[in-house]
Scaffold this motif. Sequence first.
Motif: not given
Length: 131
Positions: A29, A33, A40, A79
Amino acid sequence: MNVYLYPIMNTFIISMGSNENRTENMSRCRYLLSKYYPDVMFSEMINTEPFGDNYQSDFFNQLALINSDDDDLAITERLKMIESEIGRHAEEKSRGIIKIDVDLLVVNGNIIKVEDFERPYINSLFENFIK
């Protein structure tokens, strides 16, 4: 006269959690991202006890902060795509299995999932994240 228009950046706080293949799924994940949002930032990842009667296995939970010119609808769609890519299936939730759960919590300082902030670990991660 030249006019330069800069995209308006939005700030999003995302929650991430997993109780199935936790290390691998959380790592994947974070990778995804980072692939879509290179700037991020991630909070620490913590182990949490199950929240709710359906869940037996501990979770790993973490927050992510994203600055993007995307709007909240585009972020939410991304997402859900990440959840799907990692292998989340809605029917597994009833069996207490969460391969990955990625939710949009805050948009530009506005809490949109108030119920999640009632969970002590979210507040703890959030407080440590903004320091």
